[in-house]
Motif scaffolding. Structure first.
Motif, PDB file in Angstrom:
ATOM      1  N   ALA A 209      67.624 127.045  29.230  1.00 56.56           N
ATOM      2  CA  ALA A 209      66.513 126.874  30.171  1.00 56.56           C
ATOM      3  C   ALA A 209      65.554 125.798  29.651  1.00 56.56           C
ATOM      4  N   ALA A 210      66.152 124.732  29.149  1.00 57.33           N
ATOM      5  CA  ALA A 210      65.393 123.631  28.560  1.00 57.33           C
ATOM      6  C   ALA A 210      65.733 122.339  29.292  1.00 57.33           C
ATOM      7  N   ALA A 213      66.140 116.403  27.456  1.00 55.02           N
ATOM      8  CA  ALA A 213      65.401 115.746  26.369  1.00 55.02           C
ATOM      9  C   ALA A 213      65.055 116.739  25.272  1.00 55.02           C
ATOM     10  N   GLN A 214      64.659 117.941  25.643  1.00 54.80           N
ATOM     11  CA  GLN A 214      64.339 118.955  24.638  1.00 54.80           C
ATOM     12  C   GLN A 214      65.556 119.299  23.794  1.00 54.80           C
ATOM     13  N   VAL A 215      66.724 119.335  24.416  1.00 50.83           N
ATOM     14  CA  VAL A 215      67.953 119.641  23.687  1.00 50.83           C
ATOM     15  C   VAL A 215      68.252 118.548  22.656  1.00 50.83           C
ATOM     16  N   VAL A 238      54.294 116.564  27.169  1.00 45.84           N
ATOM     17  CA  VAL A 238      54.173 117.989  26.838  1.00 45.84           C
ATOM     18  C   VAL A 238      55.552 118.613  26.649  1.00 45.84           C
ATOM     19  N   GLU A 239      56.496 118.311  27.551  1.00 44.49           N
ATOM     20  CA  GLU A 239      57.851 118.869  27.458  1.00 44.49           C
ATOM     21  C   GLU A 239      58.540 118.465  26.170  1.00 44.49           C
ATOM     22  N   GLU A 245      60.453 124.408  20.088  1.00 41.88           N
ATOM     23  CA  GLU A 245      60.694 125.832  20.323  1.00 41.88           C
ATOM     24  C   GLU A 245      62.133 126.103  20.760  1.00 41.88           C
ATOM     25  N   VAL A 246      62.947 125.045  20.853  1.00 42.38           N
ATOM     26  CA  VAL A 246      64.358 125.176  21.245  1.00 42.38           C
ATOM     27  C   VAL A 246      65.212 125.180  19.983  1.00 42.38           C
TER      28      VAL A 246
END
Length: 273
Positions: A209-210, A213-215, A238-239, A245-246
């Motif tokens: 649920a990310a 880019a976060q991955v 922000v993202e 947190e991932v």
């Protein structure tokens, strides 16, 4: 409340946030707003360079933020045409940044045809010895360039900032960094968004649920690299920070490792400059 950003301790004991904010290709008149958004979101490491011509914009954002200078980590870089004029180039950057020291100063490119980066490095060592810089390092150095610097027998670079992302992992450069205790910092960590539509990345993102880019930023973090993503969009700023947190599984990390394709987005350090 802002996410807690992990840190990396460099080889001289200086601590750097593992996720910073890059301002490459952001015009100076837009840099202040972008950096203000980043600082408000919780970033404390800002990466600029003389070449970017936006050091003044960074300074304006830092000034208006009210955040004490000692709580920030500011990186800037020496451009290729100033490798024989380091003291003056450094003073110009300090003036534009509105500070009396920088946390990390990098030789931007080896520019091997000039063959002046060893001379520049020795001038960097003088700045470091004088306490004007908390850490010194290099950028875009291939193993052969790094080996020559280390062979001088003086200060070992604290950081090597290189293009690194799933499509271009520069494993030989990263191994050379590890061998000498140099931290690897990834510029263009998202390959200018080119890797964000890859099926491997999007599938892993859905599972967490990310965002894609976060991955990719989690992949950098879990493999020990420092990363400096850039964005001018407040929601993405922000993202990207929330990527801390991932947490990916070993199998997911390996799948992203498998995306290596030699997909360089910037110049080749062996010939550039």
């Amino acid at each position: 409340m802002s996410p807690v950003v992990p840190t990396v301790t460099l080889n001289n004991g200086v601590v750097i946030p593992q996720l910073g904010f890059g301002v490459f290709q952001i015009p100076d008149d837009q840099t202040q707003a972008a950096v203000e958004h980043a600082l408000e979101a919780g970033y404390r490491s800002i990466d600029t360079a003389a070449l970017y011509r936006n050091e003044r914009g960074v300074a304006r954002a830092v000034d208006t933020s009210g955040i004490p200078r000692e709580e920030l980590f500011i990186t800037t870089k020496l451009w290729n045409d100033r490798q024989g004029d380091v003291p003056q180039a450094f003073e110009e950057s300090l003036e534009k940044l509105g500070t009396d020291y920088v946390d990390l100063y990098l030789i931007h490119w080896p520019a091997p045809k000039q063959d002046r980066y060893l001379e520049a490095w020795q001038a960097f060592e003088s700045l470091y010895a004088d306490g004007r810089v908390r850490a010194i390092g290099v950028s875009n150095f291939l193993p052969e360039h790094l080996e020559r610097v280390v062979a001088l027998g003086g200060t070992v670079p604290a950081v090597n900032q290189i293009e690194a992302h799933p499509a271009l992992q520069q494993r030989a450069a990263q191994e050379a960094d590890r061998r000498h205790g140099v931290a690897t910092e990834a510029w263009s960590p998202l390959a200018q968004a080119a890797v964000l539509t890859d099926d491997v990345v999007t599938t892993i993102a859905e599972a967490h649920a990310a965002t894609p880019a976060q991955v990719v930023l989690a992949w950098h973090r879990q493999q020990g690299r420092i990363a400096i993503p850039k964005s001018v969009t407040p929601s993405r700023i922000v993202e990207n920070l929330a990527s801390v947190e991932v947490t990916l599984t070993d199998e997911e990390l390996a799948r992203i490792d498998g995306l290596e394709s030699g997909g360089r987005t910037g110049p080749d350090p062996a010939t550039f400059g």
